[in-house]
Design a protein around this motif. Structure first.
Motif, PDB file in Angstrom:
ATOM      1  N   ILE A  83      15.993  -4.960  -9.017  1.00  0.00           N
ATOM      2  CA  ILE A  83      15.348  -4.735  -7.723  1.00  0.00           C
ATOM      3  C   ILE A  83      16.353  -4.091  -6.779  1.00  0.00           C
ATOM      4  O   ILE A  83      17.442  -4.613  -6.570  1.00  0.00           O
ATOM      5  CB  ILE A  83      14.821  -6.051  -7.129  1.00  0.00           C
ATOM      6  CG1 ILE A  83      13.737  -6.653  -8.041  1.00  0.00           C
ATOM      7  CG2 ILE A  83      14.241  -5.810  -5.732  1.00  0.00           C
ATOM      8  CD1 ILE A  83      13.230  -7.999  -7.586  1.00  0.00           C
ATOM      9  N   ILE A  84      15.979  -2.933  -6.221  1.00  0.00           N
ATOM     10  CA  ILE A  84      16.857  -2.214  -5.311  1.00  0.00           C
ATOM     11  C   ILE A  84      16.138  -1.969  -3.987  1.00  0.00           C
ATOM     12  O   ILE A  84      14.911  -1.892  -3.943  1.00  0.00           O
ATOM     13  CB  ILE A  84      17.333  -0.873  -5.909  1.00  0.00           C
ATOM     14  CG1 ILE A  84      16.153   0.064  -6.156  1.00  0.00           C
ATOM     15  CG2 ILE A  84      18.096  -1.112  -7.201  1.00  0.00           C
ATOM     16  CD1 ILE A  84      16.563   1.447  -6.627  1.00  0.00           C
ATOM     17  N   THR A  85      16.917  -1.853  -2.914  1.00  0.00           N
ATOM     18  CA  THR A  85      16.375  -1.560  -1.581  1.00  0.00           C
ATOM     19  C   THR A  85      17.064  -0.313  -1.040  1.00  0.00           C
ATOM     20  O   THR A  85      18.290  -0.206  -1.076  1.00  0.00           O
ATOM     21  CB  THR A  85      16.596  -2.740  -0.620  1.00  0.00           C
ATOM     22  OG1 THR A  85      15.892  -3.885  -1.120  1.00  0.00           O
ATOM     23  CG2 THR A  85      16.060  -2.408   0.768  1.00  0.00           C
ATOM     24  N   ILE A  86      16.247   0.616  -0.552  1.00  0.00           N
ATOM     25  CA  ILE A  86      16.741   1.913  -0.085  1.00  0.00           C
ATOM     26  C   ILE A  86      16.294   2.111   1.362  1.00  0.00           C
ATOM     27  O   ILE A  86      15.141   1.846   1.697  1.00  0.00           O
ATOM     28  CB  ILE A  86      16.179   3.056  -0.959  1.00  0.00           C
ATOM     29  CG1 ILE A  86      16.589   2.855  -2.427  1.00  0.00           C
ATOM     30  CG2 ILE A  86      16.629   4.407  -0.453  1.00  0.00           C
ATOM     31  CD1 ILE A  86      15.840   3.761  -3.382  1.00  0.00           C
ATOM     32  N   VAL A  87      17.199   2.572   2.204  1.00  0.00           N
ATOM     33  CA  VAL A  87      16.860   2.920   3.587  1.00  0.00           C
ATOM     34  C   VAL A  87      16.278   4.328   3.600  1.00  0.00           C
ATOM     35  O   VAL A  87      16.866   5.263   3.037  1.00  0.00           O
ATOM     36  CB  VAL A  87      18.095   2.838   4.499  1.00  0.00           C
ATOM     37  CG1 VAL A  87      17.755   3.327   5.905  1.00  0.00           C
ATOM     38  CG2 VAL A  87      18.624   1.406   4.550  1.00  0.00           C
ATOM     39  N   LEU A  88      15.118   4.497   4.249  1.00  0.00           N
ATOM     40  CA  LEU A  88      14.435   5.789   4.310  1.00  0.00           C
ATOM     41  C   LEU A  88      14.515   6.356   5.723  1.00  0.00           C
ATOM     42  O   LEU A  88      13.911   5.819   6.642  1.00  0.00           O
ATOM     43  CB  LEU A  88      12.962   5.638   3.920  1.00  0.00           C
ATOM     44  CG  LEU A  88      12.646   5.274   2.473  1.00  0.00           C
ATOM     45  CD1 LEU A  88      11.139   5.065   2.312  1.00  0.00           C
ATOM     46  CD2 LEU A  88      13.127   6.371   1.541  1.00  0.00           C
ATOM     47  N   PRO A  89      15.257   7.450   5.921  1.00  0.00           N
ATOM     48  CA  PRO A  89      15.234   8.111   7.238  1.00  0.00           C
ATOM     49  C   PRO A  89      13.881   8.780   7.464  1.00  0.00           C
ATOM     50  O   PRO A  89      13.206   9.184   6.515  1.00  0.00           O
ATOM     51  CB  PRO A  89      16.361   9.152   7.134  1.00  0.00           C
ATOM     52  CG  PRO A  89      17.163   8.767   5.927  1.00  0.00           C
ATOM     53  CD  PRO A  89      16.214   8.080   4.999  1.00  0.00           C
ATOM     54  N   VAL A  90      13.480   8.897   8.709  1.00  0.00           N
ATOM     55  CA  VAL A  90      12.231   9.567   9.035  1.00  0.00           C
ATOM     56  C   VAL A  90      12.263  10.994   8.487  1.00  0.00           C
ATOM     57  O   VAL A  90      13.282  11.672   8.527  1.00  0.00           O
ATOM     58  CB  VAL A  90      12.001   9.582  10.563  1.00  0.00           C
ATOM     59  CG1 VAL A  90      13.103  10.335  11.283  1.00  0.00           C
ATOM     60  CG2 VAL A  90      10.638  10.166  10.901  1.00  0.00           C
ATOM     61  N   GLY A  91      11.151  11.431   7.921  1.00  0.00           N
ATOM     62  CA  GLY A  91      11.066  12.767   7.335  1.00  0.00           C
ATOM     63  C   GLY A  91      11.388  12.830   5.862  1.00  0.00           C
ATOM     64  O   GLY A  91      11.229  13.895   5.250  1.00  0.00           O
ATOM     65  N   SER A  92      11.830  11.722   5.268  1.00  0.00           N
ATOM     66  CA  SER A  92      12.157  11.719   3.834  1.00  0.00           C
ATOM     67  C   SER A  92      10.913  12.036   3.009  1.00  0.00           C
ATOM     68  O   SER A  92       9.814  11.578   3.316  1.00  0.00           O
ATOM     69  CB  SER A  92      12.716  10.360   3.408  1.00  0.00           C
ATOM     70  OG  SER A  92      13.896  10.054   4.116  1.00  0.00           O
ATOM     71  N   GLU A  93      11.121  12.827   1.932  1.00  0.00           N
ATOM     72  CA  GLU A  93       9.998  13.227   1.086  1.00  0.00           C
ATOM     73  C   GLU A  93      10.187  12.853  -0.377  1.00  0.00           C
ATOM     74  O   GLU A  93       9.214  12.549  -1.061  1.00  0.00           O
ATOM     75  CB  GLU A  93       9.781  14.742   1.186  1.00  0.00           C
ATOM     76  CG  GLU A  93       9.357  15.198   2.580  1.00  0.00           C
ATOM     77  CD  GLU A  93       9.141  16.701   2.648  1.00  0.00           C
ATOM     78  OE1 GLU A  93       9.501  17.399   1.669  1.00  0.00           O
ATOM     79  OE2 GLU A  93       8.616  17.175   3.673  1.00  0.00           O
ATOM     80  N   GLU A  94      11.425  12.871  -0.877  1.00  0.00           N
ATOM     81  CA  GLU A  94      11.628  12.624  -2.309  1.00  0.00           C
ATOM     82  C   GLU A  94      12.843  11.741  -2.548  1.00  0.00           C
ATOM     83  O   GLU A  94      13.922  11.987  -2.025  1.00  0.00           O
ATOM     84  CB  GLU A  94      11.798  13.946  -3.063  1.00  0.00           C
ATOM     85  CG  GLU A  94      12.002  13.767  -4.565  1.00  0.00           C
ATOM     86  CD  GLU A  94      12.254  15.076  -5.290  1.00  0.00           C
ATOM     87  OE1 GLU A  94      11.268  15.762  -5.622  1.00  0.00           O
ATOM     88  OE2 GLU A  94      13.438  15.422  -5.509  1.00  0.00           O
ATOM     89  N   ILE A  95      12.648  10.683  -3.349  1.00  0.00           N
ATOM     90  CA  ILE A  95      13.738   9.827  -3.804  1.00  0.00           C
ATOM     91  C   ILE A  95      13.902  10.082  -5.298  1.00  0.00           C
ATOM     92  O   ILE A  95      12.924  10.016  -6.049  1.00  0.00           O
ATOM     93  CB  ILE A  95      13.439   8.338  -3.574  1.00  0.00           C
ATOM     94  CG1 ILE A  95      13.067   8.074  -2.117  1.00  0.00           C
ATOM     95  CG2 ILE A  95      14.617   7.478  -3.998  1.00  0.00           C
ATOM     96  CD1 ILE A  95      12.463   6.688  -1.897  1.00  0.00           C
ATOM     97  N   GLU A  96      15.128  10.370  -5.726  1.00  0.00           N
ATOM     98  CA  GLU A  96      15.402  10.522  -7.162  1.00  0.00           C
ATOM     99  C   GLU A  96      16.329   9.401  -7.599  1.00  0.00           C
ATOM    100  O   GLU A  96      17.422   9.245  -7.056  1.00  0.00           O
ATOM    101  CB  GLU A  96      16.015  11.877  -7.485  1.00  0.00           C
ATOM    102  CG  GLU A  96      16.220  12.073  -8.987  1.00  0.00           C
ATOM    103  CD  GLU A  96      16.682  13.477  -9.353  1.00  0.00           C
ATOM    104  OE1 GLU A  96      16.719  13.787 -10.562  1.00  0.00           O
ATOM    105  OE2 GLU A  96      17.005  14.251  -8.431  1.00  0.00           O
ATOM    106  N   ILE A  97      15.878   8.603  -8.565  1.00  0.00           N
ATOM    107  CA  ILE A  97      16.659   7.496  -9.109  1.00  0.00           C
ATOM    108  C   ILE A  97      17.148   7.922 -10.493  1.00  0.00           C
ATOM    109  O   ILE A  97      16.353   8.092 -11.412  1.00  0.00           O
ATOM    110  CB  ILE A  97      15.824   6.209  -9.198  1.00  0.00           C
ATOM    111  CG1 ILE A  97      15.254   5.845  -7.817  1.00  0.00           C
ATOM    112  CG2 ILE A  97      16.659   5.061  -9.753  1.00  0.00           C
ATOM    113  CD1 ILE A  97      14.253   4.699  -7.849  1.00  0.00           C
ATOM    114  N   ILE A  98      18.462   8.118 -10.633  1.00  0.00           N
ATOM    115  CA  ILE A  98      19.048   8.628 -11.871  1.00  0.00           C
ATOM    116  C   ILE A  98      19.751   7.487 -12.599  1.00  0.00           C
ATOM    117  O   ILE A  98      20.580   6.782 -12.012  1.00  0.00           O
ATOM    118  CB  ILE A  98      20.039   9.766 -11.588  1.00  0.00           C
ATOM    119  CG1 ILE A  98      19.370  10.869 -10.767  1.00  0.00           C
ATOM    120  CG2 ILE A  98      20.601  10.336 -12.886  1.00  0.00           C
ATOM    121  CD1 ILE A  98      20.322  11.939 -10.277  1.00  0.00           C
TER     122      ILE A  98
END
Length: 305
Positions: free
Chosen positions: A209-224
């Motif tokens: 389980i991971i938690t990511i901070v999303l800035p306003v305007g974010s469109e794509e998260i890539e988890i590698i």
């Protein structure tokens, strides 16, 4: 004698879009065929499909509309559906004004993941090609879809961040994992192509389980990760050390921070040059005013003689 001639009329749908399934009920071994048709063709616009169960999103898809204004897709019940009940298929063609729904029944699945990592999360979403589902909680944004990228061994999470927020994701190891030998290593996570840090709040033998901070305007998260499904990334003739993966991540992050600092310096230098140009323009204006005044004095002197 009066002859009557009739021009044949071709059937055309009256509503903006229609959708249906090939059966009204399915079992876990079935393939669900979804078909439909649009009244008007809008070039480059796909049909967005959502399958729901009690308002819970089960799967998402984008379907290309053919030149004949028809579209279709297949859903494998055993890979997507679990709970017995009634499922709703919702299709949208560009805007909410062009939307249609249908429903079907599902008898339920006899198999389930050994450890359902999505329990305790408000939302669940499948990843095409995997039996396990991802659980997530999100604030300040909407999750639009999750897709796998076999080439980069990563998950692509599409979001619409309308405000600053966060997303917590429960990731089954059967979908993606990051390991060095038998030990867990860190994922590399990019938001719109830029590396970011994250918190891993929990893990078990079957999920992380991971938690990511999303800035306003974010469109794509890539988890590698180092493996996607059963495909593991290996480097020929090289066994990575315990810190290789972490070092690679922080090298990328360091390069990004250095580049950001350099951009800041260049922007500062650019502003200083602009200020110097402005000062020179003021100086030239003052000189022009002095020259004009001197010319006027000389001209008046000549006239007075």
């Amino acid at each position: 004698m009066l002859a009557l001639f009739f021009t044949p009329a071709f059937a055309q749908i009256q509503t903006p879009i229609t959708v249906s399934t090939d059966k009204t009920s399915y079992s876990e071994d079935d393939i669900i065929l979804v078909t439909g048709e649009v009244r008007d063709l809008y070039s480059g616009t796909p049909v967005s499909l959502i399958v729901k169960n009690d308002n819970e999103i089960i799967t998402l898809a984008q379907i290309i509309v053919g030149a004949d204004k028809k579209f279709s897709t297949e859903i494998t019940a055993s890979e997507t559906l679990r709970t017995a009940g009634t499922y709703t298929v919702e299709v949208t063609y560009g805007t909410q004004n062009r939307m249609a729904t249908t429903s079907f029944g599902f008898e339920g699945s006899t198999t389930s993941p050994s450890d359902d990592s999505s329990i305790g999360f408000d939302n669940r979403i499948p990843v095409e090609g995997f039996a396990d589902v991802i659980g997530y909680n999100i604030s300040g944004a909407n999750l639009l879809g999750i897709f796998s990228d076999m080439d980069s061994s990563s998950l692509i999470v599409n979001v619409d961040a309308f405000n600053d927020g966060t997303i917590s994701i429960s990731i089954p190891r059967s979908i993606i994992d990051a390991k060095i030998g038998n030990d867990d290593s860190e994922f590399i996570i990019l938001i719109d192509g830029e590396p970011i840090e994250y918190d891993e709040t929990s893990s078990s033998p079957t999920y992380r389980i991971i938690t990511i901070v999303l800035p306003v305007g974010s469109e794509e998260i890539e988890i590698i990760g180092t493996s996607l499904g059963k495909d593991e990334i290996t480097t020929p003739n090289h066994t990575p050390s315990d810190n290789d993966w972490q070092n690679q991540y922080f090298e990328v992050l360091s390069d990004f921070n250095n580049a950001s600092a350099k951009i800041g310096e260049l922007q500062k230098e650019n502003q200083e040059l602009k200020n110097q140009i402005t000062e020179l323009e003021h100086t030239v204006d003052n000189l022009n005013a002095v020259i004009r005044e001197q010319i006027k004095v000389i001209y008046d002197w000549i006239l007075s003689r």
